[in-house]
Design an enzyme around this catalytic site. Structure first.
Site, PDB file in Angstrom:
ATOM      1  N   ASP A   1       0.827  -1.211   0.000  1.00 47.09           N
ATOM      2  CA  ASP A   1       0.000   0.000   0.000  1.00 47.09           C
ATOM      3  C   ASP A   1       0.861   1.261   0.000  1.00 47.09           C
ATOM      4  O   ASP A   1       1.974   1.263   0.532  1.00 47.09           O
ATOM      5  CB  ASP A   1      -0.928  -0.028   1.234  1.00 47.09           C
TER       6      ASP A   1
ATOM      7  N   ASN B   1     -11.125  -2.601  -5.090  1.00 39.74           N
ATOM      8  CA  ASN B   1     -10.386  -1.643  -5.917  1.00 39.74           C
ATOM      9  C   ASN B   1     -11.099  -1.294  -7.229  1.00 39.74           C
ATOM     10  O   ASN B   1     -10.713  -0.344  -7.916  1.00 39.74           O
ATOM     11  CB  ASN B   1      -8.955  -2.140  -6.208  1.00 39.74           C
TER      12      ASN B   1
ATOM     13  N   GLU C   1       0.829 -12.606  13.069  1.00 42.47           N
ATOM     14  CA  GLU C   1       1.441 -11.438  13.693  1.00 42.47           C
ATOM     15  C   GLU C   1       1.328 -10.294  12.694  1.00 42.47           C
ATOM     16  O   GLU C   1       1.648 -10.449  11.511  1.00 42.47           O
ATOM     17  CB  GLU C   1       2.917 -11.705  14.020  1.00 42.47           C
TER      18      GLU C   1
HETATM   19  C1  IPE Z   1      -5.458  -2.683  -0.105  1.00 47.30           C
HETATM   20  O1  IPE Z   1      -5.104  -1.368  -0.254  1.00 47.30           O
HETATM   21  C2  IPE Z   1      -5.455  -3.401  -1.430  1.00 47.30           C
HETATM   22  C3  IPE Z   1      -4.161  -3.545  -2.085  1.00 47.30           C
HETATM   23  C4  IPE Z   1      -3.001  -3.187  -1.621  1.00 47.30           C
HETATM   24  C5  IPE Z   1      -4.212  -4.191  -3.376  1.00 47.30           C
HETATM   25  P1  IPE Z   1      -6.190  -0.196  -0.429  1.00 47.30           P
HETATM   26  O2  IPE Z   1      -5.427   1.063  -0.593  1.00 47.30           O
HETATM   27  O3  IPE Z   1      -7.142  -0.565  -1.507  1.00 47.30           O
HETATM   28  O4  IPE Z   1      -6.959  -0.256   0.958  1.00 47.30           O
HETATM   29  P2  IPE Z   1      -7.821   0.867   1.685  1.00 47.30           P
HETATM   30  O5  IPE Z   1      -8.829   1.356   0.695  1.00 47.30           O
HETATM   31  O6  IPE Z   1      -6.902   1.960   2.102  1.00 47.30           O
HETATM   32  O7  IPE Z   1      -8.427   0.171   2.856  1.00 47.30           O
HETATM   33  C1  IPE Z   2      -1.675   0.169  -3.259  1.00 53.63           C
HETATM   34  O1  IPE Z   2      -1.403   1.523  -3.369  1.00 53.63           O
HETATM   35  C2  IPE Z   2      -1.887  -0.501  -4.589  1.00 53.63           C
HETATM   36  C3  IPE Z   2      -3.267  -0.870  -4.878  1.00 53.63           C
HETATM   37  C4  IPE Z   2      -4.285  -0.720  -4.081  1.00 53.63           C
HETATM   38  C5  IPE Z   2      -3.517  -1.447  -6.174  1.00 53.63           C
HETATM   39  P1  IPE Z   2      -2.573   2.595  -3.395  1.00 53.63           P
HETATM   40  O2  IPE Z   2      -2.958   2.831  -4.809  1.00 53.63           O
HETATM   41  O3  IPE Z   2      -3.670   2.179  -2.502  1.00 53.63           O
HETATM   42  O4  IPE Z   2      -1.832   3.869  -2.830  1.00 53.63           O
HETATM   43  P2  IPE Z   2      -2.430   4.904  -1.784  1.00 53.63           P
HETATM   44  O5  IPE Z   2      -2.896   4.124  -0.604  1.00 53.63           O
HETATM   45  O6  IPE Z   2      -3.547   5.598  -2.470  1.00 53.63           O
HETATM   46  O7  IPE Z   2      -1.282   5.803  -1.471  1.00 53.63           O
HETATM   47 MG    MG Z   3      -4.043   2.442  -0.546  1.00 49.95          MG
END
Ligand code: IPE
Ligand code: IPE
Ligand code: MG
Length: 239
Positions: free
Chosen positions: A20, A68, A204
């Site tokens: 993330d 997503n 964990e």
């Molecule tokens: C979780 O991250 C999904 C992936 C890393 C693929 P998100 O960025 O989608 O999660 P939320 O929306 O912050 O909970």
């Molecule tokens: C995680 O990075 C990747 C996916 C969810 C595909 P994000 O796209 O969620 O990045 P942030 O959380 O918006 O920074």
């Molecule tokens: Mg994210």
């Protein structure tokens, strides 16, 4: 590079990562969010090599969640194409490393056929590898996985007195996947976001502020060191 304090005899068998923070990484640099996803590739490969170097047998990474799809269509499209191109460009390298590629997620819902084809090719190419299993959670949701398992059990007519935890596990997307020992989530968010709910019942949990594109094997090693300092009791008593 591997810290001396890291005990190679008690490395977590299954490490899972919520990759993330790609969007924030890019935005902080004045780039498009999608450039953050692209930058995450190097982090992923460094983490894979690091995991392999210390003897992790199962590595599962969250690449695209069932939630997503709520993102803008251009970002969703980018992520679909990116997964496809990453597999096309790098499956052979993973194969040479002895890595078995698997996928966990809903297959028959929204994922373009050509992406599914590429996924199947990568699974087929690497199916005999035993060094490490890399599971890519793609179009994955923990609740969807449990619902899909229950539906299939009903369809198979599994009798009520045959429903056990072991039985249900056989209906999950990856029936041989062991429970997660260590979960790492980057980017400072402290939540599971519907990742591996069943498999993480006793994991964990480790949260780091590092954004995924900045993640490197040294962060993995730090996480494993922290894991090794924990006392896992599974509801019992160790002393
Ligand atoms: C979780 O991250 C999904 C992936 C890393 C693929 P998100 O960025 O989608 O999660 P939320 O929306 O912050 O909970
Ligand atoms: C995680 O990075 C990747 C996916 C969810 C595909 P994000 O796209 O969620 O990045 P942030 O959380 O918006 O920074
Ligand atoms: Mg994210």
């Amino acid at each position: 590079m591997i810290p001396e304090a890291l005990d190679l005899s008690s490395v977590p068998n299954h490490v899972a990562c919520v990759m993330d923070g790609n969007g924030r990484w890019a935005q902080a640099r004045g780039l498009e969010r999608t450039e953050g996803h692209a930058a995450g590739e190097e982090a992923l490969f460094d983490a894979i090599e690091g995991a392999q170097a210390i003897g992790v047998k199962w590595l599962t990474v969250f690449a695209f969640s069932t939630e997503n799809w709520k993102r803008p269509p251009e970002e969703v499209k980018f992520l679909m194409n990116f997964n496809e191109s990453l597999l096309e460009r790098r499956s052979h390298e993973l194969n040479d490393m002895g890595i078995r590629i698997r996928f966990a997620g809903r297959r028959n819902w929204r994922v373009p056929k050509r992406v599914l084809r590429r996924m199947d090719e990568a699974v087929e190419l690497t199916k005999n590898n035993r060094e490490m299993t890399l599971t890519i959670a793609f179009n994955y949701g923990g609740r969807a996985e449990i619902i899909d398992a229950v539906k299939q059990m009903l369809e198979d007519g599994v009798a009520i007195d045959r429903i056990t935890e072991r039985k249900l596990e056989r209906y999950l997307y990856e029936p041989t996947m062991p429970d997660v020992d260590l979960l790492i989530r980057t980017s400072g968010e402290h939540r599971l976001s519907n990742f591996l709910l069943w498999q993480m019942a006793y994991s964990e949990l480790l949260f780091t502020d590092t954004l995924w594109p900045d993640f490197r094997r040294k962060h993995l090693y730090e996480a494993v060191l922290e894991y090794q300092a924990r006392d896992r009791r599974f509801g019992g008593l160790n002393r």
